[in-house]
Motif scaffolding. Sequence first.
Motif, short mmCIF file in Angstrom:
data_model
loop_
_atom_site.label_atom_id
_atom_site.label_comp_id
_atom_site.label_asym_id
_atom_site.label_seq_id
_atom_site.Cartn_x
_atom_site.Cartn_y
_atom_site.Cartn_z
N LYS A 31 0.82 -1.21 0.00
CA LYS A 31 0.00 0.00 0.00
C LYS A 31 0.85 1.26 0.00
O LYS A 31 0.55 2.24 -0.69
CB LYS A 31 -0.93 0.00 1.22
CG LYS A 31 -1.83 1.22 1.32
CD LYS A 31 -2.74 1.14 2.54
CE LYS A 31 -3.63 2.38 2.65
NZ LYS A 31 -4.49 2.32 3.86
N PHE A 32 1.95 1.26 0.77
CA PHE A 32 2.74 2.49 0.95
C PHE A 32 4.06 2.46 0.20
O PHE A 32 4.88 3.35 0.37
CB PHE A 32 3.01 2.72 2.44
CG PHE A 32 1.77 2.99 3.26
CD1 PHE A 32 1.08 4.18 3.14
CD2 PHE A 32 1.28 2.02 4.12
CE1 PHE A 32 -0.07 4.42 3.88
CE2 PHE A 32 0.14 2.25 4.88
CZ PHE A 32 -0.55 3.45 4.75
N HIS A 33 4.31 1.45 -0.64
CA HIS A 33 5.60 1.35 -1.32
C HIS A 33 5.81 2.57 -2.22
O HIS A 33 4.89 3.04 -2.88
CB HIS A 33 5.65 0.07 -2.16
CG HIS A 33 7.04 -0.30 -2.57
ND1 HIS A 33 7.65 0.27 -3.66
CD2 HIS A 33 7.93 -1.17 -2.03
CE1 HIS A 33 8.86 -0.23 -3.78
NE2 HIS A 33 9.06 -1.11 -2.81
N PRO A 34 7.04 3.11 -2.26
CA PRO A 34 7.33 4.30 -3.08
C PRO A 34 7.02 4.11 -4.56
O PRO A 34 6.68 5.07 -5.25
CB PRO A 34 8.85 4.50 -2.86
CG PRO A 34 9.11 3.89 -1.51
CD PRO A 34 8.18 2.73 -1.40
N ASP A 35 7.13 2.87 -5.08
CA ASP A 35 6.80 2.66 -6.49
C ASP A 35 5.32 2.85 -6.76
O ASP A 35 4.91 3.23 -7.85
CB ASP A 35 7.21 1.24 -6.92
CG ASP A 35 8.72 1.09 -7.00
OD1 ASP A 35 9.40 2.13 -6.99
OD2 ASP A 35 9.21 -0.04 -7.07
N VAL A 36 4.49 2.57 -5.75
CA VAL A 36 3.04 2.72 -5.89
C VAL A 36 2.62 4.17 -5.63
O VAL A 36 1.62 4.64 -6.17
CB VAL A 36 2.30 1.77 -4.92
CG1 VAL A 36 0.78 1.91 -5.05
CG2 VAL A 36 2.72 0.33 -5.17
N ASN A 37 3.41 4.88 -4.80
CA ASN A 37 3.08 6.27 -4.44
C ASN A 37 4.27 7.18 -4.76
O ASN A 37 4.96 7.66 -3.84
CB ASN A 37 2.74 6.35 -2.95
CG ASN A 37 1.64 5.40 -2.54
OD1 ASN A 37 0.47 5.68 -2.69
ND2 ASN A 37 2.04 4.23 -2.00
N PRO A 38 4.59 7.39 -6.03
CA PRO A 38 5.75 8.21 -6.38
C PRO A 38 5.59 9.65 -5.89
O PRO A 38 4.51 10.23 -5.92
CB PRO A 38 5.77 8.14 -7.91
CG PRO A 38 4.38 7.78 -8.30
CD PRO A 38 3.84 6.93 -7.19
N ASN A 39 6.71 10.20 -5.39
CA ASN A 39 6.76 11.60 -4.92
C ASN A 39 5.80 11.88 -3.77
O ASN A 39 5.34 13.01 -3.60
CB ASN A 39 6.48 12.56 -6.08
CG ASN A 39 7.44 12.37 -7.24
OD1 ASN A 39 8.64 12.18 -7.02
ND2 ASN A 39 6.92 12.42 -8.46
N ASP A 40 5.47 10.86 -2.98
CA ASP A 40 4.58 11.02 -1.83
C ASP A 40 5.41 10.79 -0.57
O ASP A 40 5.67 9.65 -0.16
CB ASP A 40 3.43 10.03 -1.91
CG ASP A 40 2.36 10.28 -0.84
OD1 ASP A 40 2.69 10.93 0.18
OD2 ASP A 40 1.22 9.84 -1.02
N LYS A 41 5.85 11.90 0.06
CA LYS A 41 6.72 11.81 1.23
C LYS A 41 6.04 11.11 2.40
O LYS A 41 6.65 10.34 3.13
CB LYS A 41 7.19 13.21 1.66
CG LYS A 41 8.25 13.81 0.77
CD LYS A 41 9.54 13.01 0.89
CE LYS A 41 10.65 13.67 0.05
NZ LYS A 41 11.90 12.86 0.14
N ALA A 42 4.74 11.37 2.58
CA ALA A 42 4.01 10.77 3.69
C ALA A 42 3.98 9.25 3.55
O ALA A 42 4.21 8.51 4.51
CB ALA A 42 2.59 11.33 3.76
N SER A 43 3.71 8.77 2.34
CA SER A 43 3.69 7.33 2.10
C SER A 43 5.08 6.73 2.26
O SER A 43 5.24 5.62 2.77
CB SER A 43 3.16 7.03 0.70
OG SER A 43 1.81 7.39 0.59
N GLU A 44 6.09 7.48 1.85
CA GLU A 44 7.46 6.99 1.99
C GLU A 44 7.84 6.81 3.45
O GLU A 44 8.44 5.80 3.84
CB GLU A 44 8.42 7.96 1.30
CG GLU A 44 9.87 7.51 1.32
CD GLU A 44 10.79 8.49 0.61
OE1 GLU A 44 12.01 8.37 0.79
OE2 GLU A 44 10.28 9.35 -0.12
#
Length: 386
Positions: A31-44
């Motif tokens: 759900k929070f992997h950087p590849d799934v949420n690019p440029n999303d610091k909160a998810s990172e």
Amino acid sequence: MAKKDYYQILGVKKDAKADEIKKSYRKLARKFHPDVNPNDKASEEKFKEVQEAYDVLSDEKKRKVFDRFGYYNDNLDPDAPFASGAAAGGPGGFDFSGFSWDTSTTTGTGGSSFRDIFSDLFGGSAGARREPEPPRPLPKRGRDIEIPLALSFEEAFKGLTTNITVNRSEQCSRCQGAGDTGGPVITCPTCSGTGQVLKSGGRLQFSQACPDCEGTGRRRTPCSLCNGKGVTPKTEQVKIRIPAGVDTGSRVRVPKKGHGGRLGAEPGDLYIVTNVGKHPFLERKGDNIYITAPVTVPEAALGARIEVPTVEGKAQLKIPSGTESGQKFRLRERGFPSLRNPKLRGDQFVEVKITLPRVISEETKDVLRQFEKLNSENPRKVMGLE
């Protein structure tokens, strides 16, 4: 030092089994992997937090330390006799009886200052924060491969089955696609610990997250067999079937013959991109075929049966009397098979082009003069010309 509830982060109970913890971790990591949420610091940040929680709770010894002290540190021993919990009356659940709260010079019964004990408990200087371990890779599908293939006009019409050599990759047999074998954490050699690598695009250079450490700058010692890539090269003979009716630019899919996946994920697909050669007489437009056929003046005037070439060989075409140049005739179902429905075929269209006779002798001239006398029709009369 702020404490983190790893059980709450992973959304499991404190008595959760190892399988429950693993299942919850995988769900949150996806759900929070950087590849799934690019440029999303909160998810990172959330991804790093989930990774940190799983790193502790998935290890039996680390989990035991966390359950006893409420946090984890490499220097803590879960079986140490001096930690007696809140019942001892010490602040934060530790027994500090016998120690002075003067953190400068006063020593307790053990001969060490409180500052030294605090330092031992937290692994260095007071309040030092433990560096989170690099995230573990997730299962990742292999990349697709595209290979061009030249076909003749006839091969595109009939279809083709052949073997081609494919340079692909497969999941590393030693690390199972992880890129490492779980060794010690080191500075990433690809980016020298910066977490960024430079890429060139023409005359421009730009930085992007390091693919080997996912931008963290740290990773475990790379697998010696695949050098941390998670896959190893492989050259393979692959049998392919090109269906009848392909055209230039058609893409034929060969499932699971692309690059290997990682951590059990499926390999990518192989795509054959066809390039169909020209025919000396026939021209293809969609599923139809077009040709221009020359006919003589007598054939056009009197009518005739002529042979015309098709992609399957010769065919008979009836030319009715009085046929004019440019007139088109259709040969039904002499075109290409349809890729969408192989039972359907296109047509072949024949355009007639009347050719003038060659004057090869005086007798030929006399025949043409006699023909002109017998047929004095003026074709320009319709234009108002004499």
